[in-house]
Design an enzyme around this catalytic site. Structure first.
Site, PDB file in Angstrom:
ATOM      1  N   GLU A   9       0.929  -1.603  -0.018  1.00  0.00           N
ATOM      2  CA  GLU A   9      -0.173   0.408   0.164  1.00  0.00           C
ATOM      3  C   GLU A   9       1.100   1.016   0.093  1.00  0.00           C
ATOM      4  OE1 GLU A   9      -4.184  -1.488   2.243  1.00  0.00           O
ATOM      5  OE2 GLU A   9      -2.912  -0.303   3.543  1.00  0.00           O
ATOM      6  N   CYS A  63       3.110   8.723   0.807  1.00  0.00           N
ATOM      7  CA  CYS A  63       3.934   7.869   1.687  1.00  0.00           C
ATOM      8  C   CYS A  63       4.229   6.264   0.822  1.00  0.00           C
ATOM      9  CB  CYS A  63       3.233   7.838   2.700  1.00  0.00           C
ATOM     10  SG  CYS A  63       3.994   6.486   4.064  1.00  0.00           S
ATOM     11  N   CYS A  84       6.720  -6.855   6.362  1.00  0.00           N
ATOM     12  CA  CYS A  84       7.843  -5.363   7.735  1.00  0.00           C
ATOM     13  C   CYS A  84       8.161  -6.284   8.332  1.00  0.00           C
ATOM     14  CB  CYS A  84       7.122  -4.602   9.105  1.00  0.00           C
ATOM     15  SG  CYS A  84       8.115  -3.667   9.634  1.00  0.00           S
ATOM     16  N   CYS A 106       7.343  -3.774  15.912  1.00  0.00           N
ATOM     17  CA  CYS A 106       6.563  -2.695  16.720  1.00  0.00           C
ATOM     18  C   CYS A 106       4.788  -2.752  17.621  1.00  0.00           C
ATOM     19  CB  CYS A 106       7.002  -0.991  16.132  1.00  0.00           C
ATOM     20  SG  CYS A 106       8.079  -0.296  15.339  1.00  0.00           S
ATOM     21  N   CYS A 146       1.964  -0.541  15.780  1.00  0.00           N
ATOM     22  CA  CYS A 146       2.239  -0.025  14.730  1.00  0.00           C
ATOM     23  C   CYS A 146       0.784  -1.653  13.739  1.00  0.00           C
ATOM     24  CB  CYS A 146       3.365  -0.282  13.880  1.00  0.00           C
ATOM     25  SG  CYS A 146       3.307   0.136  12.597  1.00  0.00           S
ATOM     26  N   CYS A 180      -0.949   7.230   9.650  1.00  0.00           N
ATOM     27  CA  CYS A 180       0.029   6.925  10.092  1.00  0.00           C
ATOM     28  C   CYS A 180       0.072   5.546  11.055  1.00  0.00           C
ATOM     29  CB  CYS A 180       0.911   7.819  11.157  1.00  0.00           C
ATOM     30  SG  CYS A 180       3.113   7.256  11.597  1.00  0.00           S
TER      31      CYS A 180
END
Length: 397
Positions: free
Chosen positions: A118, A131, A138, A142, A145, A377
């Site tokens: 994305e 972005c 990933c 985290c 997130c 975010c």
């Protein structure tokens, strides 16, 4: 095994490899492609410049549109290559003008399934920020997130990173001769709709350093996409050994996902901290190539209710950053399904910001964008697999 299956298998075995796309190629890759089709070495530089202009400045999607290249040479290019972009699976438009694209990438090999990433476009009155993602999934976990809950699949190639900007500019009418969309918000004033790039999408950019640095070089090339390096920001959770290389090789702006002022808390929020603790990370920031008051390092700090938002932590943040040319970007936490965290209260965020600001640091509070389409975010994570699983469960056996 049926005859038809055998025929299909045979066809797959002898079928020629699909044409490669040159959309997103580096200068080196364009030169290699020209040598493949027999272009004389004395013409490579000139031919590469022609292709570069048409692909990155004009944004063409067909070799036929390259009007200063002969028909014969265009035909040679078309026999071996294409200018195909990755497929847009879905495009979502937020009520605030933010756009999110789910992009399907070509399989990296015959046995691989097509991967999806994305990217998000965030328009403001004076700029448009894209972005971009650097990995499928990933490598980090985290805890606050949403993207970190998605399994890592692979690194993106430089070409796949660059293609995200090509797609965005194409969809926004940001190449010459193309009209902007009528159903969204784009910056006014005659500037390019995409004026800034942030590597804050899916993935840890510094665990894909070579491809990210190649992509930055293409983004900032003055003969093509032509973005200022001061408008390209690479955000990292703190892969310390790569920070000197990032500054020296790319010249990009640096953002650090900090989020805590104590190692014990950051170990939970950003587990990479166990490998590169706060003191080591901040020392690398103090020596980051090119850092100055004119090129400040951004420290991202997500505001988590009752976790990291006390006045004492604001004062410790100021102490830790002493001597670093920095600004602190305070990010109200963006909730996602299943999270255990809550966003700090508005008054708490304001009090935290005041302490940082009064100590001499810029401390803007980021306005959440695209929350209604999970584009804010920390929210980037494709829901496609979940929807597909539901669809399969709904089919009678």
């Amino acid at each position: 095994m049926t005859a038809s299956t055998l025929i299909d298998s045979t066809a797959e075995a002898v079928a020629p490899a699909p044409s490669r796309s040159l959309a997103g190629a580096t200068r080196k890759e364009l030169a290699a492609a020209l040598l493949e089709i027999g272009a004389p070495e004395r013409e490579i530089r000139m031919r590469s410049a022609q292709l570069w202009h048409w692909i990155y400045h004009q944004g063409v999607s067909s070799f036929d549109d390259m009007l200063n290249i002969s028909k014969v040479f265009r035909a040679k290019l078309a026999e071996r290559f294409t200018l195909t972009r990755p497929q847009i699976v879905s495009e979502q438009l937020s009520s605030d003008g933010t756009r999110k694209w789910l992009i399907r990438l070509a399989p990296s090999s015959a046995r691989d399934r097509a991967a999806e990433v994305e990217c998000v476009y965030i328009p403001d009155t004076d700029r448009g920020t894209l972005c971009v993602s650097s990995q499928v999934g990933c490598t980090l976990t985290c805890s606050f997130c949403h993207t970190g809950t998605q399994q890592f699949v692979r690194n993106l190639t430089a070409q796949e990173i660059i293609a995200q900007l090509i797609i965005a500019r194409e969809r926004l009418g940001d190449f010459p001769g193309r009209a902007p969309p009528q159903d969204g918000i784009v910056p006014s004033g005659g500037s390019r709709f995409v004026s800034n790039i942030v590597f804050m999408g899916m993935g840890e950019p510094l665990y894909n350093f070579d491809n990210v640095s190649d992509a930055v070089a293409v983004f900032s090339d003055g003969d093509g996409l032509s973005l200022s390096k001061r408008r390209i920001t690479v955000s990292t959770a703190g892969v310390v050994p790569r920070l000197p290389d990032l500054g020296a090789k790319t010249g990009a702006m640096l953002a650090i996902s900090l989020h805590a002022v104590r190692d014990d808390l950051r170990d939970t929020l950003v587990p990479l901290n166990k490998k590169y603790p706060i003191a080591e990370l901040l020392q690398a920031c103090r020596t980051y190539p090119g850092a100055s008051n004119a090129r400040r390092i951004t420290f991202e700090y997500v505001m988590l209710k009752g976790i990291n938002d006390s006045p004492a932590e604001a004062r410790e943040l100021v102490r830790l950053l002493k001597g670093i040319p920095a600004k602190i970007n305070l990010i109200p936490f963006n909730p996602w399904p299943g999270t255990a965290y809550e966003c700090s209260d508005e008054a708490t965020i304001e009090a935290f910001s005041d302490i940082v600001f009064n100590a001499g640091y810029a401390s803007p509070v980021r306005t959440p964008r695209g929350r209604d389409i999970l584009a804010a975010c920390g929210q980037l994570k494709s829901e496609t697999e979940k929807l597909r699983a539901r669809a399969l469960l709904s089919i009678d056996p």
